[in-house]
Design a protein around this motif. Structure first.
Motif, PDB file in Angstrom:
ATOM      1  N   GLN A  42       0.820  -1.210   0.000  1.00 46.35           N
ATOM      2  CA  GLN A  42       0.000   0.000   0.000  1.00 46.35           C
ATOM      3  C   GLN A  42       0.853   1.259   0.000  1.00 46.35           C
ATOM      4  OE1 GLN A  42      -3.824   0.095   2.097  1.00 46.35           O
ATOM      5  NE2 GLN A  42      -3.265  -1.838   3.024  1.00 46.35           N
ATOM      6  N   LEU A  43       1.954   1.244   0.741  1.00 44.11           N
ATOM      7  CA  LEU A  43       2.837   2.407   0.754  1.00 44.11           C
ATOM      8  C   LEU A  43       3.509   2.608  -0.603  1.00 44.11           C
ATOM      9  CD1 LEU A  43       4.477   1.972   4.282  1.00 44.11           C
ATOM     10  CD2 LEU A  43       3.066   3.905   3.546  1.00 44.11           C
ATOM     11  N   GLN A  44       3.825   1.507  -1.283  1.00 46.57           N
ATOM     12  CA  GLN A  44       4.458   1.623  -2.594  1.00 46.57           C
ATOM     13  C   GLN A  44       3.479   2.077  -3.662  1.00 46.57           C
ATOM     14  OE1 GLN A  44       6.250  -2.259  -3.169  1.00 46.57           O
ATOM     15  NE2 GLN A  44       8.182  -1.591  -2.281  1.00 46.57           N
ATOM     16  N   LEU A  45       2.215   1.726  -3.509  1.00 47.42           N
ATOM     17  CA  LEU A  45       1.206   2.125  -4.483  1.00 47.42           C
ATOM     18  C   LEU A  45       0.793   3.588  -4.313  1.00 47.42           C
ATOM     19  CD1 LEU A  45      -1.095  -1.037  -4.420  1.00 47.42           C
ATOM     20  CD2 LEU A  45       0.238  -0.233  -6.375  1.00 47.42           C
ATOM     21  N   ALA A  46       1.020   4.122  -3.122  1.00 43.47           N
ATOM     22  CA  ALA A  46       0.633   5.505  -2.848  1.00 43.47           C
ATOM     23  C   ALA A  46       1.663   6.461  -3.430  1.00 43.47           C
ATOM     24  CB  ALA A  46       0.512   5.722  -1.340  1.00 43.47           C
ATOM     25  N   GLY A  47       1.312   7.095  -4.508  1.00 43.81           N
ATOM     26  CA  GLY A  47       2.221   8.058  -5.125  1.00 43.81           C
ATOM     27  C   GLY A  47       2.240   9.364  -4.354  1.00 43.81           C
ATOM     28  N   LYS A  48       2.952  10.327  -4.870  1.00 39.13           N
ATOM     29  CA  LYS A  48       3.047  11.638  -4.232  1.00 39.13           C
ATOM     30  C   LYS A  48       1.718  12.371  -4.374  1.00 39.13           C
ATOM     31  CE  LYS A  48       5.882  15.826  -4.129  1.00 39.13           C
ATOM     32  NZ  LYS A  48       7.026  16.545  -4.749  1.00 39.13           N
ATOM     33  N   VAL A  49       1.195  12.874  -3.251  1.00 37.57           N
ATOM     34  CA  VAL A  49      -0.089  13.588  -3.294  1.00 37.57           C
ATOM     35  C   VAL A  49       0.135  15.028  -3.715  1.00 37.57           C
ATOM     36  CG1 VAL A  49      -1.108  12.133  -1.510  1.00 37.57           C
ATOM     37  CG2 VAL A  49       0.081  14.230  -0.851  1.00 37.57           C
ATOM     38  N   LYS A  50      -0.924  15.690  -4.170  1.00 38.20           N
ATOM     39  CA  LYS A  50      -0.836  17.076  -4.598  1.00 38.20           C
ATOM     40  C   LYS A  50      -0.513  17.975  -3.405  1.00 38.20           C
ATOM     41  CE  LYS A  50      -4.099  16.440  -8.413  1.00 38.20           C
ATOM     42  NZ  LYS A  50      -5.403  16.856  -9.012  1.00 38.20           N
ATOM     43  N   ALA A  51       0.070  19.125  -3.697  1.00 36.92           N
ATOM     44  CA  ALA A  51       0.534  20.035  -2.650  1.00 36.92           C
ATOM     45  C   ALA A  51      -0.589  20.464  -1.712  1.00 36.92           C
ATOM     46  CB  ALA A  51       1.188  21.256  -3.279  1.00 36.92           C
ATOM     47  N   ASP A  52      -1.805  20.631  -2.228  1.00 40.98           N
ATOM     48  CA  ASP A  52      -2.923  21.099  -1.407  1.00 40.98           C
ATOM     49  C   ASP A  52      -3.743  19.957  -0.811  1.00 40.98           C
ATOM     50  OD1 ASP A  52      -3.836  20.244  -3.833  1.00 40.98           O
ATOM     51  OD2 ASP A  52      -5.348  21.822  -4.077  1.00 40.98           O
ATOM     52  N   ALA A  53      -3.283  18.723  -1.009  1.00 35.47           N
ATOM     53  CA  ALA A  53      -4.015  17.549  -0.493  1.00 35.47           C
ATOM     54  C   ALA A  53      -3.291  16.941   0.704  1.00 35.47           C
ATOM     55  CB  ALA A  53      -4.167  16.508  -1.588  1.00 35.47           C
ATOM     56  N   LYS A  54      -4.066  16.343   1.577  1.00 34.92           N
ATOM     57  CA  LYS A  54      -3.502  15.695   2.761  1.00 34.92           C
ATOM     58  C   LYS A  54      -3.413  14.198   2.510  1.00 34.92           C
ATOM     59  CE  LYS A  54      -4.139  15.165   7.746  1.00 34.92           C
ATOM     60  NZ  LYS A  54      -5.009  15.446   8.917  1.00 34.92           N
ATOM     61  N   PRO A  55      -2.230  13.589   2.707  1.00 41.70           N
ATOM     62  CA  PRO A  55      -2.106  12.145   2.470  1.00 41.70           C
ATOM     63  C   PRO A  55      -2.949  11.331   3.452  1.00 41.70           C
ATOM     64  CG  PRO A  55      -0.146  12.998   3.574  1.00 41.70           C
ATOM     65  CD  PRO A  55      -0.969  14.198   3.178  1.00 41.70           C
ATOM     66  N   LYS A  56      -3.437  10.202   2.973  1.00 37.74           N
ATOM     67  CA  LYS A  56      -4.255   9.345   3.834  1.00 37.74           C
ATOM     68  C   LYS A  56      -3.428   8.779   4.985  1.00 37.74           C
ATOM     69  CE  LYS A  56      -7.263   7.978  -0.013  1.00 37.74           C
ATOM     70  NZ  LYS A  56      -7.693   6.863  -0.889  1.00 37.74           N
ATOM     71  N   TYR A  57      -2.163   8.496   4.708  1.00 37.23           N
ATOM     72  CA  TYR A  57      -1.229   8.036   5.730  1.00 37.23           C
ATOM     73  C   TYR A  57       0.184   8.301   5.235  1.00 37.23           C
ATOM     74  CZ  TYR A  57      -2.045   4.041   2.608  1.00 37.23           C
ATOM     75  OH  TYR A  57      -2.232   3.245   1.513  1.00 37.23           O
ATOM     76  N   THR A  58       1.101   8.399   6.182  1.00 34.65           N
ATOM     77  CA  THR A  58       2.481   8.766   5.832  1.00 34.65           C
ATOM     78  C   THR A  58       3.508   7.713   6.207  1.00 34.65           C
ATOM     79  OG1 THR A  58       2.693   9.934   7.948  1.00 34.65           O
ATOM     80  CG2 THR A  58       1.996  11.233   6.032  1.00 34.65           C
ATOM     81  N   GLY A  59       3.093   6.686   6.919  1.00 30.13           N
ATOM     82  CA  GLY A  59       4.042   5.661   7.344  1.00 30.13           C
ATOM     83  C   GLY A  59       3.336   4.379   7.719  1.00 30.13           C
ATOM     84  N   VAL A  60       4.096   3.444   8.280  1.00 35.22           N
ATOM     85  CA  VAL A  60       3.567   2.121   8.602  1.00 35.22           C
ATOM     86  C   VAL A  60       2.425   2.197   9.602  1.00 35.22           C
ATOM     87  CG1 VAL A  60       4.111  -0.157   9.528  1.00 35.22           C
ATOM     88  CG2 VAL A  60       5.804   1.053   8.134  1.00 35.22           C
TER      89      VAL A  60
END
Length: 256
Positions: A4-22
């Motif tokens: 899942q972490l590998q599939l998550a690409g870089k999010v847009k500057a104004d967007a909040k990532p769903k998660y950032t680590g394990v």
């Protein structure tokens, strides 16, 4: 979590990532899709474990016998080539279809059988070999680095003697080999995962995938998921190498 972490690409500057680590990833996954979704992809992983290991160690042993010199010795480069060749065969015969189903099952939160049906329905049998080029590069480099490290480790400890390593020494050797190979080839693993995911169509080829990750995410993008991958590979390879060396030792008693 590695996938899942590998599939998550870089999010847009104004967007909040769903998660950032394990840990934030685990919390998010449990909260949104339930605890057992953490085990998506387990079935193909378990089903593929034995054939993968058999092809890997059997292929490596065969290629080592073909690459050794007249004194029965192997250089570090020869050990790498033997491992690389075994990894390529492993990728073509078992790893690619197993990993394709696993990746899609995890990303789509589908059971194993549903994942296989989905692939066959939408892509046909060739869909099971999605990302085969990236998988060959990943498995070849992975096993090449791993077997080269383990054999050099053995040379350091016992040299050219007929001594054998203790179970603990084999365990530590396998763990260190797993660490070395993971850090050395994680970029190939990230590309493989992206090429086998549900959004693989955004990449025209393996090279295009490499290029887009580098352009959009930088070098750090190639090391997504490295922490959970290390958490799985280090103990796993320690146990595998320790078990293989112990089995090989017992079998050799009957052969000799």
């Amino acid at each position: 979590m590695k996938t899942q972490l590998q599939l998550a690409g870089k999010v847009k500057a104004d967007a909040k990532p769903k998660y950032t680590g394990v840990f934030s990833g685990i919390v998010y996954t449990v909260r949104t899709t339930g605890f057992f979704s953490l085990y998506r992809g387990l079935a193909p992983t378990l089903l593929g474990s034995m054939p993968k290991a058999g092809i890997r160690f059997g292929g490596n042993s065969y290629l080592k016998s073909k690459l050794e010199d007249k004194n029965g010795k192997l250089t570090a480069s020869s050990n790498f080539l033997a491992g690389f060749g075994a990894g390529v065969v492993e990728a073509l015969v078992a790893v690619t279809p197993i990993e394709t189903v696993k990746t899609k099952a995890i990303q789509g939160n589908m059971p194993f059988v549903a994942g296989v049906k989905q692939i066959l329905k939408t892509e046909g049998p060739k869909g099971l070999y999605q990302g085969v080029e990236a998988t060959v590069m990943k498995q070849g480099s992975n096993q090449g680095l791993r077997f080269m490290w383990f054999n050099e480790y053995k040379k350091i400890l016992i040299g050219d003697s007929n001594k054998t390593l203790s179970p603990v020494e084999n365990l530590l050797g396998g763990m260190s080999a797993g660490t070395f190979s993971t850090l050395g080839n994680n970029p190939f693993d990230v590309v493989k995962t992206r090429m086998q995911g549900l959004n693989a169509s955004r990449y025209s080829s393996t090279l295009d995938c490499f290029s887009k990750i580098l352009k959009e995410e930088g070098i750090v993008g190639f090391y997504r998921g490295v922490v959970p991958r290390l958490g799985r590979v280090i103990p796993g390879q320690g146990i595998i190498f320790m078990s293989f060396e112990a089995i090989q030792k017992e079998v050799s008693k009957f052969i000799s």
